[in-house]
Scaffold this active site. Structure first.
Site, PDB file in Angstrom:
ATOM      1  N   CYS A  26       3.774  36.136  -3.646  1.00 17.51           N
ATOM      2  CA  CYS A  26       3.323  36.470  -4.993  1.00 17.51           C
ATOM      3  C   CYS A  26       3.857  35.485  -6.008  1.00 17.51           C
ATOM      4  CB  CYS A  26       3.782  37.875  -5.362  1.00 17.51           C
ATOM      5  SG  CYS A  26       3.398  39.079  -4.107  1.00 17.51           S
ATOM      6  N   GLN A  33       5.618  48.124   2.068  1.00 21.56           N
ATOM      7  CA  GLN A  33       6.166  47.394   3.217  1.00 21.56           C
ATOM      8  C   GLN A  33       6.685  48.336   4.305  1.00 21.56           C
ATOM      9  OE1 GLN A  33       6.231  44.089   3.888  1.00 21.56           O
ATOM     10  NE2 GLN A  33       5.282  43.493   1.955  1.00 21.56           N
ATOM     11  N   THR A  81     -17.416  55.434  -6.212  1.00 16.48           N
ATOM     12  CA  THR A  81     -17.975  55.668  -4.883  1.00 16.48           C
ATOM     13  C   THR A  81     -16.970  55.245  -3.820  1.00 16.48           C
ATOM     14  OG1 THR A  81     -20.197  55.364  -5.730  1.00 16.48           O
ATOM     15  CG2 THR A  81     -19.903  55.080  -3.351  1.00 16.48           C
ATOM     16  N   GLY A 131      -2.167  48.687  -2.987  1.00 13.80           N
ATOM     17  CA  GLY A 131      -0.809  48.993  -3.430  1.00 13.80           C
ATOM     18  C   GLY A 131      -0.633  48.835  -4.932  1.00 13.80           C
ATOM     19  N   GLY A 153      -3.494  49.147   2.799  1.00 16.98           N
ATOM     20  CA  GLY A 153      -4.072  48.940   4.129  1.00 16.98           C
ATOM     21  C   GLY A 153      -3.725  47.608   4.766  1.00 16.98           C
ATOM     22  N   HIS A 154      -3.746  46.549   3.974  1.00 20.36           N
ATOM     23  CA  HIS A 154      -3.635  45.220   4.588  1.00 20.36           C
ATOM     24  C   HIS A 154      -2.215  44.837   4.987  1.00 20.36           C
ATOM     25  CE1 HIS A 154      -2.113  42.544   1.234  1.00 20.36           C
ATOM     26  NE2 HIS A 154      -2.449  43.601   0.530  1.00 20.36           N
TER      27      HIS A 154
HETATM   28  C1  PLP Z   1       1.832  43.771  -1.151  1.00 25.05           C
HETATM   29  C2  PLP Z   1       2.675  44.687  -1.964  1.00 25.05           C
HETATM   30  C3  PLP Z   1       2.147  45.381  -3.067  1.00 25.05           C
HETATM   31  C4  PLP Z   1       0.728  45.180  -3.528  1.00 25.05           C
HETATM   32  O1  PLP Z   1      -0.199  45.730  -2.653  1.00 25.05           O
HETATM   33  P1  PLP Z   1      -1.739  45.237  -2.722  1.00 25.05           P
HETATM   34  O2  PLP Z   1      -2.459  46.152  -1.809  1.00 25.05           O
HETATM   35  O3  PLP Z   1      -1.731  43.822  -2.258  1.00 25.05           O
HETATM   36  O4  PLP Z   1      -2.159  45.384  -4.149  1.00 25.05           O
HETATM   37  C5  PLP Z   1       2.974  46.238  -3.750  1.00 25.05           C
HETATM   38  N1  PLP Z   1       4.257  46.423  -3.379  1.00 25.05           N
HETATM   39  C6  PLP Z   1       4.806  45.786  -2.333  1.00 25.05           C
HETATM   40  C7  PLP Z   1       6.215  46.056  -1.961  1.00 25.05           C
HETATM   41  C8  PLP Z   1       4.033  44.891  -1.593  1.00 25.05           C
HETATM   42  O5  PLP Z   1       4.588  44.254  -0.563  1.00 25.05           O
END
Ligand code: PLP
Length: 393
Positions: A323, A177, A235, A69, A198-199
């Site tokens: 965060c 989100q 890659t 993200g 993804g996570h």
């Molecule tokens: C978690 C999050 C991100 C960052 O995503 P990552 O894949 O952890 O870098 C950005 N924006 C929002 C709203 C998030 O909740």
């Protein structure tokens, strides 16, 4: 353990891991190579791209895989600022964005950009009137998150996109989100750029995507080989991308039932907390919020202390935002919805998964009540407040 911090990250679903495994073992080929082994990897990446696109009604060739993200947000903002430099240098966003957006805006301000940070109302919603007033002839981008990671508030993205397009301004949404959690259709919702990760949807960490509408021309941020149609070199993270695709497919299939289940437990827990724990403030929009988000300020205590007591009972929650853990500043989101710094420090965020049972929800509310009472008994502010109000029980 009861894991209730799904806005910070989610566990991978077994199906996702199963889909990824062959690409970490026997199908290790580089998709850019020419032999048959590589072809297997290439086809897996393209299948994942199709699944990622299908979840938001995009075309396959509008999906660009990234490292997550944060990279997608950085790419969208920096590349638009660069490519539309001759049209203007003004960006509109909100005060409640994730730091991946806010700190990218700060960086761009250092490069000469002007950024308007829209205020939000007490529920965390941006106003379309305020947005319309903020638009200038030199506005080159509007970036508003689809759903807030701390308080769960959903923004009226379709209306924001419509307004942006009526003024010929591209619209980016940080949907990290929202993607896979609530329905999004990039065409109906007037979205030009969309970030996902993804996570946050039971996929692997370190992989994400940026949707770029076909007629939006962006430059590259990672220079190198010609992967991703020359726009994102490096890659391919084949197992990660396959996992992202599997997670997206699964999320699409289960979304409706999952959201219904989460909302049922969410509403139950919110109701009980409001009824059974005094001096609490619900953060975020009571109606238009993520199905799995519960956020409260528990006045007269520290959210971090509450978190630690719950952790001792095996319950994982967050003090406002993962965060900001380690940062001494109160949450910028809670300040933006009008909480005082002291109230903001008392925040606790619970983000559910569909796996939570009613019994677990009851256990969490019980432990929460006990922990809140324990902390307030020791709180000088609470003592002073009770004396002031003449509460001696
Ligand atoms: C978690 C999050 C991100 C960052 O995503 P990552 O894949 O952890 O870098 C950005 N924006 C929002 C709203 C998030 O909740």
């Amino acid at each position: 353990m009861i894991y209730l911090d799904n806005a910070a990250t989610t566990p991978m679903k077994p199906e996702v891991l199963t889909a990824m495994m062959p690409y970490m073992t026997e199908y290790f080929g580089n998709p850019s190579s020419a032999y048959q082994l590589a072809q297997v990897s290439r086809e897996a990446v393209e299948k994942a791209r199709h699944r990622a696109a299908a979840l938001i009604g995009a075309e396959d060739d509008e999906i660009y895989f990234t490292s997550g993200g944060s990279e997608s947000d950085n790419w969208a903002l920096k590349a638009v600022a660069e490519s539309l430099r001759d049209r203007g240098n003004h960006i509109i966003t909100t005060r409640i964005e994730h730091h991946a957006i806010l700190n990218t805006c700060r960086y761009l301000e250092g490069q000469g950009a002007e950024v308007t940070y829209l205020e939000v109302d007490a529920w965390g919603r941006v106003s379309l009137e305020a947005l319309e007033r903020a638009i200038r002839p030199d506005t080159i981008l509007i970036s508003v998150m689809a759903a807030n990671n701390e308080i769960g508030t959903l923004q009226p993205i379709r209306e924001i996109g419509r307004l942006a397009h009526s003024r010929g301004i591209p619209f980016h949404t940080d949907a990290v989100q929202a993607y896979g959690h609530i329905p999004i259709n990039v065409k109906n919702d007037n979205i030009d750029l969309l970030s996902a990760s993804g996570h946050k949807l039971n996929g692997p960490k370190g992989v994400g995507m940026l949707y770029i509408r076909r007629d939006v021309k962006l430059g590259s941020m990672i220079h190198g080989g010609s992967q991703e149609r020359g726009l994102r070199a490096g890659t391919y993270n084949v197992p990660g991308i396959v996992g992202f695709g599997a997670a997206a497919a699964l999320a699409g299939k289960t979304m409706q039932a999952r959201a219904a289940r989460e909302m049922e437990i969410r509403n139950y827990m919110i109701r009980r907390i409001q009824r059974e724990i005094p001096f609490v403030l619900l953060n975020g929009d009571p109606g238009r919020r993520l199905p799995n988000n519960i956020s409260f300020c528990f006045r007269f205590l520290q959210g971090e202390a509450l978190l630690i007591l719950l952790d001792e009972e095996g319950i994982c929650v967050s003090g406002g935002s993962a965060c900001s853990t380690g940062s001494p500043d109160p949450s910028h989101v809670l300040l933006a919805i009008g909480r005082s710094p002291q109230e903001a420090y008392s925040a606790l965020r619970i983000t559910l998964s569909e796996d939570i049972t009613g019994q677990q929800a009851d256990f969490v509310v019980r432990e929460l009540k006990a922990a809140v009472s324990q902390l307030r008994r020791k709180s000088p502010e609470y003592g002073a407040f009770r004396r002031r109000k003449g509460i001696y029980r």
